[in-house]
Design a protein around this motif. Structure first.
Motif, short mmCIF file in Angstrom:
data_model
loop_
_atom_site.label_atom_id
_atom_site.label_comp_id
_atom_site.label_asym_id
_atom_site.label_seq_id
_atom_site.Cartn_x
_atom_site.Cartn_y
_atom_site.Cartn_z
N MET A 1 0.81 -1.20 0.00
CA MET A 1 0.00 0.00 0.00
C MET A 1 0.85 1.26 0.00
N SER A 2 1.95 1.23 0.77
CA SER A 2 2.79 2.42 0.84
C SER A 2 3.50 2.66 -0.50
N LEU A 5 1.05 4.47 -2.72
CA LEU A 5 0.96 5.87 -2.30
C LEU A 5 2.19 6.64 -2.75
N PHE A 6 3.37 6.05 -2.59
CA PHE A 6 4.61 6.68 -3.05
C PHE A 6 4.57 6.91 -4.56
#
Length: 110
Positions: A1-2, A5-6
């Motif tokens: 997920m990160s 987002l990144f």
């Protein structure tokens, strides 16, 4: 997920300045797709010129001119407007970088 987002943040910070600059200068194509293609091409061409030319100052100048040509072709505008879009987008990206440094986001603490 990160990672997603990144990736969204990186795409936003590279494509949105091009979109805004293209809309300000009234380019023919200002869609997200055209600006994304321009951003990917600009990064690729800049990497190519930086590796092909030894003098980094001359490589940066060559990359700027080549990016102006790329932007004029992809966004459907003239060379001078493409060059201006390239300069405006670069200026906004540098400003965003300074803002990130100023608020401490570039230190790797987050």
């Amino acid at each position: 997920m990160s990672f997603i987002l990144f990736l969204a943040i990186v795409i936003g910070l590279t494509v949105l300045p091009i979109m805004i600059s293209a809309k300000i200068l009234k380019a023919n194509k200002t869609s997200f797709k055209a600006c994304l293609i321009s951003a990917v091409g600009a990064v690729s061409l800049e990497h190519f010129t930086r590796t092909a030319i030894e003098n980094q100052g001359f490589a940066g100048l060559a990359a700027l001119i080549i990016n102006g040509i790329l932007f004029s072709l992809v966004l459907g505008t003239g060379f001078w407007k493409g060059l201006t879009i390239s300069l405006l987008a670069l200026g906004v990206q540098i400003l965003i970088g300074y803002i990130f440094v100023g608020i401490g986001l570039s230190t790797g603490t987050i």
